[in-house]
Write an enzyme that holds these catalytic residues in place. Structure first.
Site, PDB file in Angstrom:
ATOM      1  N   CYS A  22       0.804  -1.221   0.000  1.00  0.00           N
ATOM      2  CA  CYS A  22       0.000   0.000   0.000  1.00  0.00           C
ATOM      3  C   CYS A  22       0.838   1.273   0.000  1.00  0.00           C
ATOM      4  O   CYS A  22       0.311   2.353  -0.276  1.00  0.00           O
ATOM      5  CB  CYS A  22      -0.942  -0.002   1.196  1.00  0.00           C
ATOM      6  SG  CYS A  22      -2.053  -1.425   1.229  1.00  0.00           S
ATOM      7  N   HIS A  59      -3.694   7.099   1.608  1.00  0.00           N
ATOM      8  CA  HIS A  59      -4.009   5.761   1.124  1.00  0.00           C
ATOM      9  C   HIS A  59      -5.388   5.379   1.642  1.00  0.00           C
ATOM     10  O   HIS A  59      -5.705   5.548   2.815  1.00  0.00           O
ATOM     11  CB  HIS A  59      -2.949   4.779   1.619  1.00  0.00           C
ATOM     12  CG  HIS A  59      -3.368   3.355   1.549  1.00  0.00           C
ATOM     13  ND1 HIS A  59      -3.853   2.775   0.392  1.00  0.00           N
ATOM     14  CD2 HIS A  59      -3.402   2.376   2.505  1.00  0.00           C
ATOM     15  CE1 HIS A  59      -4.160   1.511   0.634  1.00  0.00           C
ATOM     16  NE2 HIS A  59      -3.895   1.247   1.898  1.00  0.00           N
ATOM     17  N   ASN A  79     -10.052  -0.800  -0.367  1.00  0.00           N
ATOM     18  CA  ASN A  79      -8.597  -0.644  -0.317  1.00  0.00           C
ATOM     19  C   ASN A  79      -7.991  -1.263  -1.571  1.00  0.00           C
ATOM     20  O   ASN A  79      -7.979  -2.477  -1.731  1.00  0.00           O
ATOM     21  CB  ASN A  79      -8.064  -1.331   0.944  1.00  0.00           C
ATOM     22  CG  ASN A  79      -6.557  -1.200   1.106  1.00  0.00           C
ATOM     23  OD1 ASN A  79      -5.837  -0.886   0.161  1.00  0.00           O
ATOM     24  ND2 ASN A  79      -6.066  -1.459   2.300  1.00  0.00           N
TER      25      ASN A  79
END
Length: 406
Positions: free
Chosen positions: A183, A332, A362
């Site tokens: 990520c 993020h 996500n």
């Protein structure tokens, strides 16, 4: 700049001094015309419909003269693009396969939908579409790209996908490599691109963040399957006058002690008669595959709400700005509660926070450029806007950058 503590251990001292030998000796190797001809004739034979087509390896590597490299240049973001799969999975859909509900998921994460690869879709296809969008917006030709950085932890090929995207885009004068940092990948790729411009004299660099974590999720585990989706996003980073540098400050960290909180390890296949080996070496080696993604959600949450604000504050300090002077906060897209907690800590009002988590979940390395692309094309982010952005996740890794758009 204050150091940022990791999730479980203090950061190690950073040694920056490099000893350079005062003299460098060079030896020259003579290649005969015959040997040079043989090397130039090296060919890759690729099977195609209707026969075999020869492609001379490296034949296009010098197809177009490069511009002079100017070291010390600044960099700016001039284009972006994104792509998502067609297949949508809602919270109600997940409630059909695991014990959950739309309310349970949305209250705890802010997520309502996610897109996943299906049919003949693949990650390279998404990355190619996102990169094409960035080139189109920036009015940069594929021939003028010097470097393509693919940020992914889930490539279609174990050895990486950057080369295939470079090929399919037609970036004949570019070279490429992959970054694996989950990520945090796009944020790390973005900063890496600016360093190639400043220190290496590159002109145009494509940074692509793309991940397909749906391939590595246990869809019977409601703690993880509700979180992740697939997507790709890209930006074109371009050299500019140092006075117009769009990277105003940055901050990067990692702490491997936190790896146990978020991981997908390689597992070797079981041997039927393992009890008879008595610990002896097995040959041929056992075939391995990656486990499903494992996450300790509480620890990752604690890590993010503690470390991310500190990292952004460090980047702001380097840029000479305060949180009140930025136009946008773009984190993020992991969990809306994390996004809200960081915004509150930095005293950034909700109208300055970019979030599209509800629609996509996500998407790992794709989440920042995907959200940026939607905000730019939707007219929210305008030229010269200042954005504080941060990526964080497996490794554990985390980092921030303060950038100016356009």
């Amino acid at each position: 700049m204050a150091a940022t503590a990791g999730p479980v251990s203090p950061p190690s001292p950073c040694i920056r001094r490099v000893n350079v030998a005062p003299f460098i000796s060079c030896s020259f190797v003579y290649f005969s015309p015959e040997r040079t001809t043989r090397r130039a004739a090296l060919r890759l034979c690729a099977a195609v419909e209707g026969g075999v087509k020869d492609h001379v390896l490296g034949a296009t590597s010098s197809a177009k003269p490069r511009l002079p490299r100017l070291v010390g240049m600044g960099s700016k973001l001039v284009g972006c693009g994104s792509a998502v799969p067609k297949f949508n999975i809602s919270n109600d859909d997940l409630a059909q396969i695991v014990e959950t509900s739309d309310e349970w998921i949305s209250v705890r994460t802010g997520i309502r939908n996610r897109r996943v690869l299906s049919g003949d879709e693949n990650l390279n296809g998404l990355a190619l579409k996102a990169a094409s969008g960035a080139l189109e917006m920036s009015s940069v030709l594929a021939d003028d790209v010097d470097l393509l950085i693919l940020c992914t932890s889930t490539p279609d090929d174990l050895f990486g996908g950057g080369g295939q995207i470079q090929r399919d885009l037609g970036c004949k004068n570019a070279w490429t490599f992959d970054i694996t940092a989950a990520c945090s990948g796009f944020l790390i790729g973005l900063i890496t691109a600016t360093r190639f411009i400043k220190g290496g004299g590159y002109h145009n660099i494509l940074v692509v963040g793309a991940d397909a974590l749906s391939r590595h999720v246990d869809w019977t585990d409601r703690g993880t399957c509700i979180l992740f989706g697939d997507a790709a996003g890209a930006v074109l980073v371009q050299a500019c006058n140092a006075d117009d540098d769009g990277l105003l400050g940055f901050d990067l960290h990692s702490d491997g002690h936190g790896q146990r909180y978020l991981y997908a390890t390689a597992n070797e296949a079981e041997i039927p008669d393992a009890a008879n080996t008595n610990g002896a070496a097995v040959f041929p080696p056992r075939k391995a595959s990656y486990s499903c993604l494992q996450m300790n959600g509480k620890e990752v949450f604690r890590f993010a709400v503690r470390c991310v604000p500190q990292s952004i504050e460090n980047a702001l300090k380097e840029s000479g700005l305060t949180s009140s002077s930025i136009d946008w906060l773009l984190l993020h897209q992991a969990n809306q509660r994390i996004i809200d907690a960081v915004a509150t800590r930095l005293q950034i009002p909700s109208e300055k926070v970019i979030s599209n988590l509800a629609n996509y979940g996500n998407t790992s390395a794709a989440s920042i450029p995907l959200a940026l692309d939607e905000a730019v094309r939707g007219g929210r982010v305008k030229p010269r806007d200042v954005i504080a952005t941060s990526g964080f996740g497996a490794g554990l890794t985390w980092g921030s950058a303060v950038v100016r758009w356009g």
